[in-house]
Design an enzyme around this catalytic site. Sequence first.
Site, PDB file in Angstrom:
ATOM      1  N   ARG A 216      -3.850  -0.931   0.206  1.00 23.74           N
ATOM      2  CA  ARG A 216      -2.808   0.300   0.355  1.00 23.74           C
ATOM      3  C   ARG A 216      -1.596  -0.471   0.738  1.00 23.74           C
ATOM      4  O   ARG A 216      -1.319  -1.494   0.948  1.00 23.74           O
ATOM      5  CB  ARG A 216      -3.298   0.987   1.628  1.00 23.74           C
ATOM      6  CG  ARG A 216      -4.612   1.768   1.378  1.00 23.74           C
ATOM      7  CD  ARG A 216      -4.781   2.474   2.773  1.00 23.74           C
ATOM      8  NE  ARG A 216      -6.066   3.306   2.627  1.00 23.74           N
ATOM      9  CZ  ARG A 216      -7.122   2.896   2.942  1.00 23.74           C
ATOM     10  NH1 ARG A 216      -7.516   1.792   3.309  1.00 23.74           N
ATOM     11  NH2 ARG A 216      -8.357   3.911   2.735  1.00 23.74           N
ATOM     12  N   ILE A 218       2.054  -1.767   1.677  1.00 19.95           N
ATOM     13  CA  ILE A 218       2.930  -2.923   1.267  1.00 19.95           C
ATOM     14  C   ILE A 218       1.877  -3.868   0.322  1.00 19.95           C
ATOM     15  O   ILE A 218       2.525  -4.457  -0.612  1.00 19.95           O
ATOM     16  CB  ILE A 218       3.428  -3.700   2.375  1.00 19.95           C
ATOM     17  CG1 ILE A 218       4.355  -2.856   3.087  1.00 19.95           C
ATOM     18  CG2 ILE A 218       4.084  -5.162   1.980  1.00 19.95           C
ATOM     19  CD1 ILE A 218       5.071  -3.237   4.372  1.00 19.95           C
ATOM     20  N   ASP A 237      -9.037  -7.391   0.218  1.00 23.49           N
ATOM     21  CA  ASP A 237      -9.187  -6.571   1.480  1.00 23.49           C
ATOM     22  C   ASP A 237     -10.554  -6.225   1.942  1.00 23.49           C
ATOM     23  O   ASP A 237     -11.530  -6.774   1.352  1.00 23.49           O
ATOM     24  CB  ASP A 237      -8.555  -4.999   1.162  1.00 23.49           C
ATOM     25  CG  ASP A 237      -7.966  -4.761   2.102  1.00 23.49           C
ATOM     26  OD1 ASP A 237      -8.307  -4.676   3.278  1.00 23.49           O
ATOM     27  OD2 ASP A 237      -6.625  -4.138   2.017  1.00 23.49           O
ATOM     28  N   ASN A 287      -0.640 -11.229   3.476  1.00 22.56           N
ATOM     29  CA  ASN A 287      -0.090  -9.691   3.729  1.00 22.56           C
ATOM     30  C   ASN A 287      -0.939  -8.837   4.756  1.00 22.56           C
ATOM     31  O   ASN A 287      -0.573  -8.363   5.487  1.00 22.56           O
ATOM     32  CB  ASN A 287       0.030  -8.825   2.612  1.00 22.56           C
ATOM     33  CG  ASN A 287       0.279  -7.200   2.907  1.00 22.56           C
ATOM     34  OD1 ASN A 287       1.380  -6.924   3.294  1.00 22.56           O
ATOM     35  ND2 ASN A 287      -0.924  -6.579   2.813  1.00 22.56           N
ATOM     36  N   ALA A 288      -2.369  -9.258   4.739  1.00 22.64           N
ATOM     37  CA  ALA A 288      -3.237  -8.549   5.521  1.00 22.64           C
ATOM     38  C   ALA A 288      -2.866  -8.822   6.990  1.00 22.64           C
ATOM     39  O   ALA A 288      -2.473  -9.829   7.740  1.00 22.64           O
ATOM     40  CB  ALA A 288      -4.552  -8.977   5.628  1.00 22.64           C
ATOM     41  N   ASN A 298      -1.355  -2.638  29.943  1.00 23.97           N
ATOM     42  CA  ASN A 298      -2.520  -1.924  29.590  1.00 23.97           C
ATOM     43  C   ASN A 298      -3.315  -2.819  28.525  1.00 23.97           C
ATOM     44  O   ASN A 298      -4.256  -2.146  28.115  1.00 23.97           O
ATOM     45  CB  ASN A 298      -2.242  -0.560  29.121  1.00 23.97           C
ATOM     46  CG  ASN A 298      -1.450   0.396  30.302  1.00 23.97           C
ATOM     47  OD1 ASN A 298      -1.748   0.202  31.428  1.00 23.97           O
ATOM     48  ND2 ASN A 298      -0.237   1.086  29.709  1.00 23.97           N
ATOM     49  N   TYR A 352       1.076  -7.990  18.842  1.00 22.16           N
ATOM     50  CA  TYR A 352       1.698  -8.119  17.390  1.00 22.16           C
ATOM     51  C   TYR A 352       3.031  -9.057  17.200  1.00 22.16           C
ATOM     52  O   TYR A 352       2.995  -9.756  16.341  1.00 22.16           O
ATOM     53  CB  TYR A 352       2.151  -6.528  16.963  1.00 22.16           C
ATOM     54  CG  TYR A 352       2.489  -6.479  15.436  1.00 22.16           C
ATOM     55  CD1 TYR A 352       1.341  -6.318  14.441  1.00 22.16           C
ATOM     56  CD2 TYR A 352       3.792  -6.265  15.048  1.00 22.16           C
ATOM     57  CE1 TYR A 352       1.842  -6.255  13.287  1.00 22.16           C
ATOM     58  CE2 TYR A 352       4.180  -6.065  13.691  1.00 22.16           C
ATOM     59  CZ  TYR A 352       3.125  -6.077  12.806  1.00 22.16           C
ATOM     60  OH  TYR A 352       3.408  -5.952  11.583  1.00 22.16           O
ATOM     61  N   THR A 387       5.853   3.661   4.930  1.00 22.21           N
ATOM     62  CA  THR A 387       4.504   3.533   4.866  1.00 22.21           C
ATOM     63  C   THR A 387       3.632   4.755   5.231  1.00 22.21           C
ATOM     64  O   THR A 387       4.280   5.515   6.149  1.00 22.21           O
ATOM     65  CB  THR A 387       4.116   2.132   5.195  1.00 22.21           C
ATOM     66  OG1 THR A 387       3.817   2.123   6.681  1.00 22.21           O
ATOM     67  CG2 THR A 387       4.778   1.007   4.642  1.00 22.21           C
TER      68      THR A 387
END
Length: 446
Positions: A216, A218, A237, A287-288, A298, A352, A387
């Site tokens: 999906r 990008i 994927d 890319n994944a 939290n 991230y 996206t």
Amino acid sequence: MTDKYTQLVNSGIGRDVAKRLGLPQPAILRRYHPGDPLITGPVLVNGDSVGADDLATTLLGWGLDVRRNALPKEKLGAIIVVLDAVQHPEDLGKPVLSVGTSLRDLAPNGRVITVSRTPRTAPTPASSAARQGIDGFLRSLAKELRNGATANGILLGEELATTSPSALGAVRFFLSGRSAYVDGQFLTVSSPAGKLPSSMDKPLAGKVAVVTGAARGIGAAIAATLHRDGATVVAVDIPAAGDHLAAVANGIHGTALQLDISRSDAGQRIIEHAVERHGKLDIVVHNAGITRDRLLANMDPGRWQSVINVNIAAQLKINEALLASDHFKDSPRIISVSSTSGIAGNRGQTNYGASKGGVIGMVRATAPLMEPFGGTINAVAPGFIETEMTARMPMAVREAARRLNSLKQGGKPQDVAEAIAFLASDSAGGVSGEVLRVCGQQLVGA
């Protein structure tokens, strides 16, 4: 997702209203389509060094309309400022101010490109100051341009000519519609390696490429763009995305590999699939990736570790397998997708940001390991890209994120894919260990 505001302010009534109210007026960007001319309009090459003369002569050989002096009121497609011989900050005034007199004649979606030398290897404090000054000048100029025009720079290694293969490859990339959403950025050419492809529309002809996270967004755009440029693509994927993955692979006449890249044998399985089905492996695009956003207060161990595992640990393991394989030794390319969150940070994305910052560190440290067999590794760092994920953001947040860059709009998956396709090509053979931001010159953060 469609940016309806950008469409509105480029219509007759919408344009007039936006102008009267002082609202942002993002331009419709010139993006690449096969068969398009490299640039529309004359190219002004500014500079009095041998390097400037050589570059102008080469561009003439490409069939471009090259000027060494601007003509009054002539619309310019691009301005290339060659500053490769600058030795002192005092040397900048004449060429920079000369560019200023021509900016009003720069056409919509025009290009400004500087060609200079990297400050890292400058022989004197004065030359280092001058070279770093070009950085501040170029990034500031990019924020002044309008109508979809961009400004980017090429940094040459100490002994490299302005006409070295990857310098010319970078010039082509920055002139073309492939770089539509790259703005205010520098690309360092550190090696004389590389070559311009025989077909500019099929620069990856004969190459076999693997793209992870290809089902999906990008990833699908990357797979389609590499195929368009001539590569045979293995789309990878997770099994849960099998139907989407098959559709992507079938659409580009490639093959699909259902695989969890965090598996310990993922690298070996990728190599085996590519070699068994296509005879070799030339390009791997990491890319994944996943997000599991929470404020650090939290954040639980599961959210933290899952992001690290997929976004960086898996890439490290796969790269170890690639570097150990005899099937990945013929001038191979690795391109990783990082993020501006890994450079400037982002609230709620400590996990991230750590993973994407880790990608940048991995790329820089792996570059020397690729040199013995003519390989390169680089990263792209997207900013706000339209996206499915960004479409789910609250409208006010999404609109703000779209406008917080010099181009006043979000990018498209195609923009990320174009940068990756360039870095995967032979034209970028002299570029390694670099991070190219595809963010429209994001205004917040680094």
